[in-house]
Design an enzyme around this catalytic site. Structure first.
Site, PDB file in Angstrom:
ATOM      1  N   LYS A  21       0.856  -1.182   0.000  1.00 45.74           N
ATOM      2  CA  LYS A  21       0.000   0.000   0.000  1.00 45.74           C
ATOM      3  C   LYS A  21       0.899   1.242   0.000  1.00 45.74           C
ATOM      4  O   LYS A  21       1.075   1.910   1.018  1.00 45.74           O
ATOM      5  CB  LYS A  21      -0.862  -0.043   1.273  1.00 45.74           C
ATOM      6  CG  LYS A  21      -2.323   0.240   1.029  1.00 45.74           C
ATOM      7  CD  LYS A  21      -3.140  -0.010   2.262  1.00 45.74           C
ATOM      8  CE  LYS A  21      -4.119   1.125   2.494  1.00 45.74           C
ATOM      9  NZ  LYS A  21      -4.978   1.479   1.390  1.00 45.74           N
TER      10      LYS A  21
HETATM   11  N1  PPE Z   1      -7.864  -1.982  -2.459  1.00 44.58           N
HETATM   12  C1  PPE Z   1      -7.251  -0.761  -2.392  1.00 44.58           C
HETATM   13  C2  PPE Z   1      -6.531  -0.266  -3.580  1.00 44.58           C
HETATM   14  C3  PPE Z   1      -7.326  -0.035  -1.210  1.00 44.58           C
HETATM   15  O1  PPE Z   1      -6.719   1.137  -1.148  1.00 44.58           O
HETATM   16  C4  PPE Z   1      -8.038  -0.548  -0.108  1.00 44.58           C
HETATM   17  C5  PPE Z   1      -8.133   0.246   1.151  1.00 44.58           C
HETATM   18  C6  PPE Z   1      -8.664  -1.808  -0.230  1.00 44.58           C
HETATM   19  C7  PPE Z   1      -8.541  -2.489  -1.417  1.00 44.58           C
HETATM   20  C8  PPE Z   1      -9.393  -2.431   0.916  1.00 44.58           C
HETATM   21  O2  PPE Z   1      -8.502  -2.815   1.937  1.00 44.58           O
HETATM   22  P1  PPE Z   1      -8.944  -2.872   3.456  1.00 44.58           P
HETATM   23  O3  PPE Z   1      -9.178  -1.477   3.901  1.00 44.58           O
HETATM   24  O4  PPE Z   1      -7.828  -3.529   4.130  1.00 44.58           O
HETATM   25  O5  PPE Z   1     -10.187  -3.686   3.510  1.00 44.58           O
HETATM   26  N2  PPE Z   1      -8.210   1.635   0.980  1.00 44.58           N
HETATM   27  C9  PPE Z   1      -7.919   2.523   2.061  1.00 44.58           C
HETATM   28  C10 PPE Z   1      -7.646   3.909   1.573  1.00 44.58           C
HETATM   29  C11 PPE Z   1      -8.795   4.628   0.971  1.00 44.58           C
HETATM   30  C12 PPE Z   1      -8.432   6.050   0.677  1.00 44.58           C
HETATM   31  O6  PPE Z   1      -9.286   6.752   0.168  1.00 44.58           O
HETATM   32  O7  PPE Z   1      -7.329   6.493   0.976  1.00 44.58           O
HETATM   33  C13 PPE Z   1      -8.988   2.477   3.128  1.00 44.58           C
HETATM   34  O8  PPE Z   1     -10.082   1.985   2.894  1.00 44.58           O
HETATM   35  O9  PPE Z   1      -8.725   2.943   4.218  1.00 44.58           O
END
Ligand code: PPE
Length: 307
Positions: free
Chosen positions: A159
């Site tokens: 990330k």
């Molecule tokens: N894919 C991506 C690309 C992603 O950034 C997130 C989280 C997810 C899937 C889901 O992951 P999880 O939160 O572990 O279930 N995205 C984070 C950032 C969003 C933002 O706008 O910045 C979040 O949801 O916190």
């Protein structure tokens, strides 16, 4: 969504005033996207605020850093405690939390190895990411003309801050075309994920979500939802998903820490199912909110109480 300021931010080992949490304009990460971050939420429960799957988020932060050979100058335990401190000292009962590790000021150029590593953890009250109406009625999505990163170009498993410029391109394209959100395909042509959320497809009672090899992040909400779905007796698997699977799905929903669990009502103008959130989406959404709020005993291990 505007950020709502609170009192303190944890920065490199101490709590500083919100307005003092600044970086120099020549900070490496600002120029090259050389940072890794997390998105975490704390929810109000009957026993005070609890952070959802905090250790899993901190573990993923360390994994994200490892991919980029970034050495975090704190232990996992220190960052777990610091996160809880931030929620506590700001007297937040529910909030979004943003831990970020970034290469700092002092070196410039594409070799990041000599750079200093800084860590900050901020928290603020943040409502529903895709809107209250989206959560209730579902959101419209468009398949993006921008692809998710090839894993040998930018590893989607980390990330990393710089990775998100790809998500922003897709998000803006979708918004300008009148949709709420985008779904990106992998370079191989399979469904990957949304701009900041994983995606789940329900067809014939079976629940499918794309694997990491499609460029999808190993979402912590995705993992929670897989567990919840199986506990409810559904078959939930990771498998390649085609664009046409989205068009023909009975139900589709997206998952993420910020977004939570949100129904998708249409894909490229094809109405999903009846156009209303389906029963499986509803059941999983309800259980997810029950779990994060500490109302379901079977998921209590996912909560880290702040007090
Ligand atoms: N894919 C991506 C690309 C992603 O950034 C997130 C989280 C997810 C899937 C889901 O992951 P999880 O939160 O572990 O279930 N995205 C984070 C950032 C969003 C933002 O706008 O910045 C979040 O949801 O916190």
């Amino acid at each position: 969504m505007p950020i709502q300021a609170v009192d303190k931010i944890w920065m490199d080992g101490s709590l500083v005033d919100w307005n003092e949490a600044k970086v120099h304009v020549l900070t490496h990460a600002l120029h090259y996207g050389s940072g890794v971050f997390e998105g975490v939420r704390a929810y109000k429960t009957s026993a005070g605020p609890a952070v959802f799957r905090l250790v899993d988020h901190i573990d993923r932060l360390f994994n994200s850093a490892k991919i980029y050979l970034i050495d975090i100058p704190y232990s996992r335990d220190q960052l777990v405690e610091a996160t809880k401190d931030v929620v506590r000292v700001n007297a937040l009962d529910s909030c979004y939390i943003r831990p970020i590790v970034y290469l700092g000021y002092g070196e410039m150029g594409l070799n990041p190895l000599p750079c200093s590593v800084s860590v900050a953890i901020a928290a603020w009250p943040w409502g529903t990411y895709l809107g209250e109406e989206g959560l209730e009625k579902g959101v419209s999505v468009k398949i993006s003309s921008f692809q998710r990163h090839d894993p040998n170009s930018v590893p989607p498993a980390s990330k990393a801050t710089g990775m998100y410029i790809n998500s922003s391109l897709a998000k803006v394209e979708a918004l300008k075309a009148g949709y709420d959100e985008a779904i990106l395909l992998s370079p191989q042509g399979y469904v990957s994920e949304c701009t900041g959320e994983n995606v789940f497809v329900v067809r014939g009672g079976k629940i499918v979500t794309p694997p990491a090899s499609s460029g999808a992040l190993e979402g912590i909400t995705k993992d929670s939802v897989m567990t919840i779905a199986r506990d409810q007796g559904y078959e939930a698997i990771e498998a390649n998903v085609l664009r046409s699977d989205l068009y023909l799905a009975d139900e589709i929903f997206l998952t993420g820490t910020a977004a939570e669990v949100v129904p998708i009502s249409s894909v490229d103008d094809r109405i999903v199912g009846s156009g209303k959130p389906g029963p499986i989406t509803r059941a999983i959404q309800a259980a997810y909110f029950g779990a994060v709020r500490g109302e379901l005993d079977q998921y209590k291990d996912w909560l880290d109480y702040v007090n």
